[in-house]
Design a protein around this motif. Structure first.
Motif, mmCIF file in Angstrom:
data_model
loop_
_atom_site.group_PDB
_atom_site.id
_atom_site.type_symbol
_atom_site.label_atom_id
_atom_site.label_comp_id
_atom_site.label_asym_id
_atom_site.label_seq_id
_atom_site.Cartn_x
_atom_site.Cartn_y
_atom_site.Cartn_z
ATOM 1 N N VAL A 1 1.209 -37.873 -9.027
ATOM 2 C CA VAL A 1 -0.119 -37.289 -8.833
ATOM 3 C C VAL A 1 -0.063 -36.301 -7.672
ATOM 4 O O VAL A 1 0.180 -36.688 -6.531
ATOM 5 C CB VAL A 1 -1.175 -38.382 -8.548
ATOM 6 N N GLU A 2 -0.283 -35.028 -7.998
ATOM 7 C CA GLU A 2 -0.338 -33.994 -6.963
ATOM 8 C C GLU A 2 -1.781 -33.825 -6.518
ATOM 9 O O GLU A 2 -2.691 -33.743 -7.347
ATOM 10 C CB GLU A 2 0.208 -32.668 -7.507
ATOM 11 N N VAL A 3 -1.968 -33.804 -5.196
ATOM 12 C CA VAL A 3 -3.312 -33.702 -4.625
ATOM 13 C C VAL A 3 -3.338 -32.641 -3.538
ATOM 14 O O VAL A 3 -2.302 -32.242 -3.016
ATOM 15 C CB VAL A 3 -3.791 -35.060 -4.052
ATOM 16 N N CYS B 1 -6.691 -36.752 -11.222
ATOM 17 C CA CYS B 1 -7.059 -37.910 -12.030
ATOM 18 C C CYS B 1 -8.408 -37.700 -12.713
ATOM 19 O O CYS B 1 -8.584 -38.080 -13.869
ATOM 20 C CB CYS B 1 -7.106 -39.160 -11.157
ATOM 21 N N ARG B 2 -9.352 -37.099 -11.996
ATOM 22 C CA ARG B 2 -10.678 -36.839 -12.566
ATOM 23 C C ARG B 2 -10.586 -35.952 -13.799
ATOM 24 O O ARG B 2 -11.376 -36.070 -14.723
ATOM 25 C CB ARG B 2 -11.570 -36.133 -11.535
ATOM 26 N N ASN B 3 -9.641 -35.045 -13.817
ATOM 27 C CA ASN B 3 -9.527 -34.073 -14.893
ATOM 28 C C ASN B 3 -8.539 -34.448 -15.990
ATOM 29 O O ASN B 3 -8.375 -33.705 -16.947
ATOM 30 C CB ASN B 3 -9.178 -32.701 -14.322
ATOM 31 N N GLY C 1 -5.493 -32.634 -23.425
ATOM 32 C CA GLY C 1 -6.208 -33.220 -24.550
ATOM 33 C C GLY C 1 -5.541 -34.449 -25.141
ATOM 34 O O GLY C 1 -6.087 -35.091 -26.028
ATOM 35 N N PHE C 2 -4.371 -34.789 -24.641
ATOM 36 C CA PHE C 2 -3.618 -35.941 -25.138
ATOM 37 C C PHE C 2 -3.306 -36.885 -23.977
ATOM 38 O O PHE C 2 -3.266 -36.472 -22.827
ATOM 39 C CB PHE C 2 -2.298 -35.493 -25.785
ATOM 40 N N CYS C 3 -3.066 -38.155 -24.313
ATOM 41 C CA CYS C 3 -2.692 -39.110 -23.265
ATOM 42 C C CYS C 3 -1.612 -40.053 -23.779
ATOM 43 O O CYS C 3 -1.411 -40.202 -24.982
ATOM 44 C CB CYS C 3 -3.904 -39.885 -22.761
ATOM 45 N N ALA C 4 -0.951 -40.679 -22.841
ATOM 46 C CA ALA C 4 0.131 -41.615 -23.156
ATOM 47 C C ALA C 4 -0.444 -43.021 -23.299
ATOM 48 O O ALA C 4 -0.026 -43.962 -22.642
ATOM 49 C CB ALA C 4 1.201 -41.563 -22.073
ATOM 50 N N ALA D 1 -2.976 -48.065 -18.460
ATOM 51 C CA ALA D 1 -3.031 -47.048 -17.405
ATOM 52 C C ALA D 1 -1.707 -46.299 -17.289
ATOM 53 O O ALA D 1 -1.192 -46.091 -16.196
ATOM 54 C CB ALA D 1 -3.452 -47.666 -16.073
ATOM 55 N N SER D 2 -1.189 -45.895 -18.422
ATOM 56 C CA SER D 2 0.072 -45.145 -18.444
ATOM 57 C C SER D 2 0.002 -43.903 -17.571
ATOM 58 O O SER D 2 0.970 -43.552 -16.899
ATOM 59 C CB SER D 2 0.417 -44.725 -19.872
ATOM 60 N N CYS D 3 -1.155 -43.229 -17.587
ATOM 61 C CA CYS D 3 -1.293 -42.008 -16.795
ATOM 62 C C CYS D 3 -1.120 -42.279 -15.302
ATOM 63 O O CYS D 3 -0.754 -41.382 -14.548
ATOM 64 C CB CYS D 3 -2.638 -41.330 -17.068
ATOM 65 N N CYS D 4 -1.351 -43.513 -14.895
ATOM 66 C CA CYS D 4 -1.241 -43.868 -13.470
ATOM 67 C C CYS D 4 0.197 -44.153 -13.054
ATOM 68 O O CYS D 4 0.445 -44.637 -11.952
ATOM 69 C CB CYS D 4 -2.139 -45.058 -13.160
ATOM 70 N N THR D 5 1.146 -43.841 -13.935
ATOM 71 C CA THR D 5 2.551 -43.939 -13.568
ATOM 72 C C THR D 5 3.187 -42.553 -13.458
ATOM 73 O O THR D 5 4.363 -42.440 -13.186
ATOM 74 C CB THR D 5 3.348 -44.795 -14.586
ATOM 75 N N MET D 6 2.363 -41.524 -13.689
ATOM 76 C CA MET D 6 2.847 -40.147 -13.549
ATOM 77 C C MET D 6 2.640 -39.714 -12.100
ATOM 78 O O MET D 6 1.701 -40.175 -11.441
ATOM 79 C CB MET D 6 2.087 -39.200 -14.479
#
Length: 129
Positions: free
Chosen positions: A30-32, A105-107, A116-119, A23-28
């Motif tokens: 998050v703007e909501v 997060c949904r997008n 198109g890429f992820c960590a 869940a690397s993306c969950c350490t960036m």
């Protein structure tokens, strides 16, 4: 292994990557927006009549957000000391509000620092690994 801060190490996203990722993306950060906060359940629809600045002050005090950008009406969700999203389960590395997660997060990874890429970082504790 990808480095969240080095976009050149990110890999092209494909279905199934999330199954054994840390869940690397969950350490960036998050703007909501307000509708995200309503969906998450930290802002009541009746509060929407209040000035947005008051809502932001309350959420900062409750440590739900760490920042509010008044100019763009964007809230940045709080992160734990280790950088994890407030809503990421530390053991399972899964989102605890997945069905109500913010649009950011949904997008992901369609949008973000490298669309198109992820960590992707393999989770050695994933079932069957």
């Amino acid at each position: 292994m990808a480095d969240i801060n080095r976009l050149e190490t990110w890999i092209k996203y494909k279905n199934g990557l999330c199954g054994d990722c840390m869940a690397s993306c969950c350490t960036m950060p998050v703007e909501v927006k307000l509708p995200d906060l309503v969906r998450i359940g930290v802002v009541d629809e009746f509060e929407l009549e209040e000035p947005i600045k008051n809502i932001a002050k309350r959420l900062e005090k409750q440590r739900v957000i760490q920042h509010f950008n008044f100019k763009n009406s964007l809230f940045t969700l709080a992160q734990r000391a280790n950088g994890d999203c407030l809503y990421l389960d530390a053991q399972t590395r899964r989102c605890t509000i997945y069905d109500r997660r913010p649009n950011t997060c949904r997008n992901h990874p369609k949008i973000g620092p490298k669309p198109g890429f992820c960590a992707y970082t393999r989770n050695s504790r994933a079932p069957g690994k």
